[in-house]
Design an enzyme around this catalytic site. Structure first.
Site, PDB file in Angstrom:
ATOM      1  N   ASP A  51       0.874  -1.256  -0.076  1.00 10.31           N
ATOM      2  CA  ASP A  51      -0.032   0.004  -0.025  1.00 10.31           C
ATOM      3  C   ASP A  51       0.837   1.063   0.050  1.00 10.31           C
ATOM      4  OD1 ASP A  51       0.674  -0.001   2.683  1.00 10.31           O
ATOM      5  OD2 ASP A  51      -1.136  -0.005   3.632  1.00 10.31           O
ATOM      6  N   SER A  52       2.287   0.921   0.095  1.00 12.13           N
ATOM      7  CA  SER A  52       3.081   2.190  -0.124  1.00 12.13           C
ATOM      8  C   SER A  52       2.832   2.782  -1.622  1.00 12.13           C
ATOM      9  CB  SER A  52       4.614   1.930  -0.170  1.00 12.13           C
ATOM     10  OG  SER A  52       4.738   0.595  -0.773  1.00 12.13           O
ATOM     11  N   ASP A  90      -1.028  -6.182  -0.027  1.00 12.68           N
ATOM     12  CA  ASP A  90      -1.390  -5.353   1.200  1.00 12.68           C
ATOM     13  C   ASP A  90      -2.861  -5.503   1.355  1.00 12.68           C
ATOM     14  OD1 ASP A  90       0.630  -5.075   3.003  1.00 12.68           O
ATOM     15  OD2 ASP A  90       1.212  -3.208   2.001  1.00 12.68           O
ATOM     16  N   LYS A 120      -1.185  -9.456   3.235  1.00 15.84           N
ATOM     17  CA  LYS A 120      -0.466  -8.837   4.339  1.00 15.84           C
ATOM     18  C   LYS A 120      -1.289  -7.774   5.076  1.00 15.84           C
ATOM     19  CE  LYS A 120       3.299  -5.980   4.085  1.00 15.84           C
ATOM     20  NZ  LYS A 120       2.659  -4.810   4.680  1.00 15.84           N
ATOM     21  N   GLU A 122      -1.270  -5.132   8.868  1.00 14.76           N
ATOM     22  CA  GLU A 122      -0.476  -4.719   9.774  1.00 14.76           C
ATOM     23  C   GLU A 122      -1.048  -4.813  11.099  1.00 14.76           C
ATOM     24  OE1 GLU A 122       0.307  -0.542   8.914  1.00 14.76           O
ATOM     25  OE2 GLU A 122       1.059  -1.068   6.678  1.00 14.76           O
ATOM     26  N   GLU A 189       9.247  -3.815  10.691  1.00 12.78           N
ATOM     27  CA  GLU A 189       9.671  -2.622  10.021  1.00 12.78           C
ATOM     28  C   GLU A 189      10.105  -1.599  11.254  1.00 12.78           C
ATOM     29  OE1 GLU A 189       6.813  -0.811   7.365  1.00 12.78           O
ATOM     30  OE2 GLU A 189       7.917   1.105   7.312  1.00 12.78           O
TER      31      GLU A 189
END
Ligand code: KIV
Length: 271
Positions: A51-52, A90, A120, A122, A189
């Site tokens: 999602d970057s 993501d 993925k 978070e 991270e």
């Protein structure tokens, strides 16, 4: 021969074998067909449709505005190009937190519409119910702990996480929880290197670091940072392998000059 070289396609099982054999795992982001093809040809193990893309492709300040539709579009572009790497997509902010039913629906939509191989998410204990529910559908899940950019408004900054004992302890507990829940791997991270070592040694699933030092089972970077396309982002953990900002700007300047000088196209470039 290495496990990576032997594998026709990288699967979550391949990654598990690589960790067991002490073979380092490589992971890079991609958001489009052309670069995903090159990244796959370059031999990376995991391609993350991150999602970057919100920062790198859309020029936004955070990953928060990313939607399921945006992620699905990028993942579809990537999937068409990839032959060997494992594709992880993501789950964007707002599609899995606090609602495990929504999480399952979002993950199924991603898998059905993109042909990606895994998702993925978070977070740790707060989202474990969502992870467990997604896993009931047979969808492989990767965790993401430490600096979790979707929670930027809770943290307030993008600085190193878990420097204090309490947060470090919770991070190790969360990693064990994600392993027990059934995640096939975890991204760590921006945390201290020794903490990343402790996490890597305390779970049997692969740990992929970004800004988490050399002791992880593998490393991930954002492709545009590694290629030197994005130059306004220079964290200490970033190694730039190219300076494409300069190369691309120079190429554009040369094109503009050639057109303005009447030098392009020449006779051999015309019909
Ligand atoms: O979205 C992303 O690119 C990521 C990496 C930083 C791991 O999550």
């Amino acid at each position: 021969m290495s496990i990576h070289a032997n594998a026709k396609k990288i699967t979550t099982h391949t990654l598990q074998e690589m960790k067991a054999a002490g073979e380092k795992i490589t992971m890079l982001t991609a958001y489009d067909y052309s670069l995903a093809k090159l990244v796959d040809q370059g031999g990376v193990d995991i391609i993350l449709v991150g999602d970057s893309a919100s920062n790198v492709m859309a020029g936004k300040d955070t990953t928060v505005p990313m939607t399921l539709e945006h992620m699905i579009y990028h993942a579809q572009c990537v999937e068409r190009a990839v032959e060997k790497a494992l594709i992880v997509v993501d789950m964007p902010f707002g599609t899995y937190q606090g609602n495990s039913r929504l999480a399952l629906e979002s993950a199924i939509k991603i898998m059905k519409e993109t042909n990606g191989h895994a998702v993925k998410l978070e977070g740790g204990s707060e989202i474990v119910e969502s992870i467990e529910r997604i896993l009931t559908a047979g969808i492989p899940v990767m965790g993401h702990l430490g600096l979790t950019p979707q929670s930027i408004y809770k943290f307030g900054t993008y600085s190193v996480r878990a420097k204090e004992e309490e947060e470090a302890k919770k991070l190790i507990e969360d990693a064990k929880l994600l392993e027990q829940a059934g995640c096939f791997g975890i991204v760590l991270e921006k945390i201290p290197s020794e903490l990343a070592r402790a996490v890597t040694e305390s779970v049997s699933i692969p740990i992929i670091g970004i800004g988490a030092g050399p002791h992880c089972d593998g490393q991930v970077l954002v492709l545009h940072d590694l290629l030197g396309i994005t130059t306004d982002f220079s964290p200490r953990f970033l190694r730039r392998y190219l300076n494409l900002e300069e190369s691309i700007t120079d190429a554009v300047k040369s094109f503009c000059k050639d057109v303005r000088d009447g030098d392009f196209p020449n006779e051999s470039e015309s019909y």
